[in-house]
Write a protein that holds these residues in place. Structure first.
Motif, PDB file in Angstrom:
ATOM      1  N   GLY A 150      43.813 -23.481  -3.417  1.00 58.36           N
ATOM      2  CA  GLY A 150      44.092 -22.654  -2.138  1.00 58.36           C
ATOM      3  C   GLY A 150      43.944 -21.281  -2.392  1.00 58.36           C
ATOM      4  N   TYR A 151      44.817 -20.547  -1.781  1.00 59.82           N
ATOM      5  CA  TYR A 151      44.517 -19.192  -1.695  1.00 59.82           C
ATOM      6  C   TYR A 151      45.157 -18.406  -2.966  1.00 59.82           C
ATOM      7  CZ  TYR A 151      42.128 -19.124   2.773  1.00 59.82           C
ATOM      8  OH  TYR A 151      41.175 -19.442   3.410  1.00 59.82           O
ATOM      9  N   VAL A 152      44.428 -18.041  -3.760  1.00 63.85           N
ATOM     10  CA  VAL A 152      44.884 -17.100  -5.010  1.00 63.85           C
ATOM     11  C   VAL A 152      44.424 -15.628  -4.890  1.00 63.85           C
ATOM     12  CG1 VAL A 152      44.734 -16.918  -7.409  1.00 63.85           C
ATOM     13  CG2 VAL A 152      44.815 -19.254  -6.248  1.00 63.85           C
ATOM     14  N   ASP A 153      45.312 -14.618  -4.722  1.00 65.08           N
ATOM     15  CA  ASP A 153      45.069 -13.459  -4.501  1.00 65.08           C
ATOM     16  C   ASP A 153      44.102 -13.146  -3.345  1.00 65.08           C
ATOM     17  OD1 ASP A 153      46.483 -12.883  -6.991  1.00 65.08           O
ATOM     18  OD2 ASP A 153      44.416 -12.749  -8.083  1.00 65.08           O
ATOM     19  N   GLY A 154      44.451 -13.912  -2.273  1.00 64.54           N
ATOM     20  CA  GLY A 154      43.876 -13.745  -1.146  1.00 64.54           C
ATOM     21  C   GLY A 154      42.353 -14.443  -0.980  1.00 64.54           C
ATOM     22  N   ASN A 155      41.998 -15.121  -2.218  1.00 65.50           N
ATOM     23  CA  ASN A 155      40.753 -15.795  -2.151  1.00 65.50           C
ATOM     24  C   ASN A 155      40.897 -17.259  -2.098  1.00 65.50           C
ATOM     25  OD1 ASN A 155      39.113 -13.143  -2.401  1.00 65.50           O
ATOM     26  ND2 ASN A 155      39.738 -13.078  -4.554  1.00 65.50           N
ATOM     27  N   LYS A 156      40.100 -17.949  -1.664  1.00 64.45           N
ATOM     28  CA  LYS A 156      39.951 -19.579  -1.479  1.00 64.45           C
ATOM     29  C   LYS A 156      39.730 -19.971  -2.666  1.00 64.45           C
ATOM     30  CE  LYS A 156      39.882 -23.405   1.657  1.00 64.45           C
ATOM     31  NZ  LYS A 156      40.848 -24.048   0.528  1.00 64.45           N
ATOM     32  N   VAL A 157      40.515 -20.665  -3.327  1.00 66.68           N
ATOM     33  CA  VAL A 157      39.690 -21.220  -4.738  1.00 66.68           C
ATOM     34  C   VAL A 157      39.684 -22.731  -4.609  1.00 66.68           C
ATOM     35  CG1 VAL A 157      40.106 -21.714  -7.167  1.00 66.68           C
ATOM     36  CG2 VAL A 157      40.671 -19.402  -6.076  1.00 66.68           C
ATOM     37  N   GLU A 158      38.639 -23.386  -4.717  1.00 71.68           N
ATOM     38  CA  GLU A 158      38.373 -25.003  -4.613  1.00 71.68           C
ATOM     39  C   GLU A 158      38.477 -25.267  -6.038  1.00 71.68           C
ATOM     40  OE1 GLU A 158      36.353 -26.843  -1.853  1.00 71.68           O
ATOM     41  OE2 GLU A 158      36.509 -25.240  -0.119  1.00 71.68           O
ATOM     42  N   MET A 159      39.020 -26.229  -6.511  1.00 72.83           N
ATOM     43  CA  MET A 159      39.261 -26.740  -7.611  1.00 72.83           C
ATOM     44  C   MET A 159      37.825 -27.562  -8.165  1.00 72.83           C
ATOM     45  SD  MET A 159      41.838 -25.525  -8.505  1.00 72.83           S
ATOM     46  CE  MET A 159      42.246 -25.722 -10.488  1.00 72.83           C
ATOM     47  N   GLU A 160      37.211 -27.069  -9.337  1.00 74.99           N
ATOM     48  CA  GLU A 160      35.936 -27.745  -9.734  1.00 74.99           C
ATOM     49  C   GLU A 160      36.373 -28.579 -11.004  1.00 74.99           C
ATOM     50  OE1 GLU A 160      32.442 -24.907  -9.832  1.00 74.99           O
ATOM     51  OE2 GLU A 160      34.161 -23.404  -9.376  1.00 74.99           O
ATOM     52  N   VAL A 161      37.307 -28.564 -11.522  1.00 71.35           N
ATOM     53  CA  VAL A 161      37.444 -29.354 -12.717  1.00 71.35           C
ATOM     54  C   VAL A 161      38.435 -30.643 -12.316  1.00 71.35           C
ATOM     55  CG1 VAL A 161      37.144 -27.839 -14.319  1.00 71.35           C
ATOM     56  CG2 VAL A 161      39.601 -28.274 -13.604  1.00 71.35           C
ATOM     57  N   LYS A 162      38.300 -31.838 -12.967  1.00 72.85           N
ATOM     58  CA  LYS A 162      39.479 -32.980 -12.649  1.00 72.85           C
ATOM     59  C   LYS A 162      40.163 -33.330 -13.916  1.00 72.85           C
ATOM     60  CE  LYS A 162      36.021 -36.329 -12.325  1.00 72.85           C
ATOM     61  NZ  LYS A 162      34.816 -35.404 -12.982  1.00 72.85           N
ATOM     62  N   VAL A 163      41.094 -34.069 -13.654  1.00 76.53           N
ATOM     63  CA  VAL A 163      41.960 -34.566 -14.733  1.00 76.53           C
ATOM     64  C   VAL A 163      40.846 -35.734 -15.730  1.00 76.53           C
ATOM     65  CG1 VAL A 163      43.778 -36.139 -15.587  1.00 76.53           C
ATOM     66  CG2 VAL A 163      44.180 -34.623 -13.710  1.00 76.53           C
ATOM     67  N   GLY A 164      40.921 -35.591 -17.008  1.00 69.81           N
ATOM     68  CA  GLY A 164      39.942 -36.213 -17.892  1.00 69.81           C
ATOM     69  C   GLY A 164      38.536 -35.458 -18.282  1.00 69.81           C
ATOM     70  N   ASP A 165      38.498 -34.288 -17.496  1.00 71.90           N
ATOM     71  CA  ASP A 165      37.234 -33.587 -17.795  1.00 71.90           C
ATOM     72  C   ASP A 165      37.373 -32.900 -19.308  1.00 71.90           C
ATOM     73  OD1 ASP A 165      35.763 -34.002 -15.713  1.00 71.90           O
ATOM     74  OD2 ASP A 165      36.279 -32.143 -14.828  1.00 71.90           O
ATOM     75  N   LYS A 166      36.299 -32.769 -20.012  1.00 69.50           N
ATOM     76  CA  LYS A 166      36.556 -32.062 -21.250  1.00 69.50           C
ATOM     77  C   LYS A 166      35.559 -30.855 -21.003  1.00 69.50           C
ATOM     78  CE  LYS A 166      35.376 -34.804 -24.797  1.00 69.50           C
ATOM     79  NZ  LYS A 166      34.622 -35.262 -25.854  1.00 69.50           N
ATOM     80  N   VAL A 167      36.410 -29.680 -21.342  1.00 74.10           N
ATOM     81  CA  VAL A 167      36.187 -28.215 -20.803  1.00 74.10           C
ATOM     82  C   VAL A 167      36.192 -27.345 -22.263  1.00 74.10           C
ATOM     83  CG1 VAL A 167      36.759 -28.587 -18.517  1.00 74.10           C
ATOM     84  CG2 VAL A 167      38.205 -27.612 -20.076  1.00 74.10           C
ATOM     85  N   LEU A 168      35.308 -26.204 -21.989  1.00 74.88           N
ATOM     86  CA  LEU A 168      35.269 -25.233 -22.809  1.00 74.88           C
ATOM     87  C   LEU A 168      36.230 -24.113 -22.090  1.00 74.88           C
ATOM     88  CD1 LEU A 168      31.613 -24.812 -24.036  1.00 74.88           C
ATOM     89  CD2 LEU A 168      33.531 -25.558 -25.360  1.00 74.88           C
ATOM     90  N   PHE A 169      37.096 -23.448 -22.797  1.00 70.58           N
ATOM     91  CA  PHE A 169      37.753 -22.368 -22.105  1.00 70.58           C
ATOM     92  C   PHE A 169      37.977 -20.896 -23.102  1.00 70.58           C
ATOM     93  CE2 PHE A 169      41.826 -22.542 -24.151  1.00 70.58           C
ATOM     94  CZ  PHE A 169      41.668 -23.754 -25.127  1.00 70.58           C
ATOM     95  N   SER A 170      38.000 -20.059 -22.242  1.00 69.43           N
ATOM     96  CA  SER A 170      38.090 -18.691 -23.000  1.00 69.43           C
ATOM     97  C   SER A 170      39.385 -18.532 -24.093  1.00 69.43           C
ATOM     98  CB  SER A 170      38.381 -17.430 -21.999  1.00 69.43           C
ATOM     99  OG  SER A 170      37.392 -17.393 -21.135  1.00 69.43           O
ATOM    100  N   LYS A 171      39.030 -18.190 -25.329  1.00 69.19           N
ATOM    101  CA  LYS A 171      39.946 -18.247 -26.501  1.00 69.19           C
ATOM    102  C   LYS A 171      41.273 -17.755 -26.207  1.00 69.19           C
ATOM    103  CE  LYS A 171      38.363 -16.276 -30.048  1.00 69.19           C
ATOM    104  NZ  LYS A 171      37.936 -15.900 -31.502  1.00 69.19           N
ATOM    105  N   TYR A 172      41.302 -16.394 -25.379  1.00 69.94           N
ATOM    106  CA  TYR A 172      42.410 -15.746 -25.290  1.00 69.94           C
ATOM    107  C   TYR A 172      43.218 -16.042 -23.957  1.00 69.94           C
ATOM    108  CZ  TYR A 172      40.388 -13.526 -29.239  1.00 69.94           C
ATOM    109  OH  TYR A 172      39.818 -13.202 -30.382  1.00 69.94           O
ATOM    110  N   ALA A 173      42.589 -17.047 -23.222  1.00 70.52           N
ATOM    111  CA  ALA A 173      43.306 -17.354 -22.141  1.00 70.52           C
ATOM    112  C   ALA A 173      44.293 -18.105 -22.181  1.00 70.52           C
ATOM    113  CB  ALA A 173      42.284 -17.877 -21.208  1.00 70.52           C
ATOM    114  N   GLY A 174      45.270 -17.959 -21.344  1.00 73.08           N
ATOM    115  CA  GLY A 174      46.466 -19.183 -20.953  1.00 73.08           C
ATOM    116  C   GLY A 174      47.684 -18.878 -21.730  1.00 73.08           C
ATOM    117  N   THR A 175      48.549 -19.940 -21.509  1.00 73.34           N
ATOM    118  CA  THR A 175      49.862 -19.802 -22.098  1.00 73.34           C
ATOM    119  C   THR A 175      50.276 -21.087 -22.700  1.00 73.34           C
ATOM    120  OG1 THR A 175      50.669 -18.375 -20.109  1.00 73.34           O
ATOM    121  CG2 THR A 175      52.510 -19.405 -21.591  1.00 73.34           C
TER     122      THR A 175
END
Lengths: 93, 93, 93, 93, 93, 93, 93
Positions: free
Chosen positions: G46-71
């Motif tokens: 949905g709208y995040v900071d005024g920009n529409k975001v469509e989710m491209e990942v789904k439960v079960g996907d194996k992903v690479l992510f930025s090392k310093y990102a997240g909580t």
């Protein structure tokens, strides 16, 4: 000849003496670097960072500009400064 | 004469004495630099960074402004300050 | 009289005592600077940085605001604070 | 061959000597790194950060650019600089 | 009563014990400051910085929030935290 | 297989030796980390931070990219770099 | 159950061993903190900071992510990481 791109303006600093005549003298620590200048070239304006910019200054205008703004170059033996129009504070008449 | 560009406004600081009369005195560490000023020139407004700005102050208004805002120049023997309208906090009546 | 520009709001800090009565007391290191205040003047809102702002607070509201927000000035002998409406966290009733 | 993406431009610095001939000499501390350069490749423009960019420089233009802008690479034995068009201050004729 | 403005949400931290029951325990250095909280008041949403925000949390939701987000105040004798909805990471059920 | 999201591109650095053959050698302090790479996977583009991004590079392109850009990972025993397309300066042919 | 808000995604880090099996091993100083993870919950977008975001990942996907990102939080006895989808670099298949 210098043809500035976008919203850029080429300025020639006015001497402290000339500055006094026109009634504008800079204060305090900025005394050595007068912020009054003559417009010697004006870019075409147009879209800058997605915003339409109309040029409000023209060649021959005497202007006040932000002391830390712009890039200094020497042109035809004279030091000139290339600034964005948004770094120009006011036209002095 | 100073003709500010865009949303810029030229201010003349009011003396601490005048300030007291009008009922506004600055507190604490900002005592030496009164933030109350008289509007002496107003830019035309228009599009600034892509946003339309309408000028809300006029020549003769007494205003409060952000202490660290603006650029100081001397004009016709007097120190004036060039600020953006968004640096003006309030009109004092 | 202070007439704030744009989305600005003039606040008068409420004393720690009054604060206790209303059931809001600030915690820890912020104890000395109560963040509860009374709205004493409200700007007209309108376009701020290109975004339309509608004013949600009114004169007489008791509000919580961000401790580091705003500019302090003395008005008619009283210290007041000029903040943007976005620095106001909540209305306390 | 280098084909710049988006609003990028590939520049070849002009020697201090050539610079003097064209009447542009850099001042002060920037003397060692001339900011005058020849355009040797131009990107297609188009949307950059959501803003439409039209290319205003072309291969063969002599330009002034911001001293700290761009990335230096060696191409076919020559040092070149890849800058964004917005880092180009003016075309020199 | 606290009525948050805009997209703000008032949270009451959940004790480490309660946290364990719900199956969420915080790791490492954040152990002392549980990031799980109960929503006790929700702002109306609307336009925040020019973007329309719809509120996705409601009073009574148990949520996870960014450890460094928000402003702490004491309300009716209890410490509460005022955050923006965008500082809320997830609803825990 | 790596499928980059949004405007991301997976690159495989080209060895200094290969780099020399193609006529691109990096200068000065960047000599140890060649900025020339082969595109091995390309994201679908689409809306990134609200801006539509069309992909301009394709698998097999030899590109120049910003030295400090991207995240290094090892894939199938080889070091690869994930960058945003905007970190790619030029295609080298 | 964790229900992420907006464009947030909940990840469970994959062990270094599992990582090796899939052919992705992290290089150099990042060896201790594998950046490969399993998607265990996905926000609605949905709208995040005024920009529409469509989710491209789904439960079960194996992903690479930025090392310093997240909580990082612990959920049902397991450490999980809450990131924004824009911190996910690629899906690994």
């Amino acid at each position: 000849m210098i043809k500035p791109l976008g919203d850029r303006v080429v300025l020639k600093r006015l001497e402290a003496e000339e500055t006094t005549k026109s009634g504008i003298v800079l204060t305090g620590s900025s005394k050595e670097k007068p912020q009054e200048a003559l417009v010697i070239a004006v870019g075409p304006g147009g879209y800058v960072d997605g915003n339409k910019v109309e040029m409000e200054v023209k060649v021959g205008d005497k202007v006040l500009f932000s002391k830390y703004a712009g890039t200094e170059v020497k042109h035809a033996g004279e030091e000139v400064i290339v600034v964005r129009q948004s770094d120009i504070l006011a036209i002095v008449e």
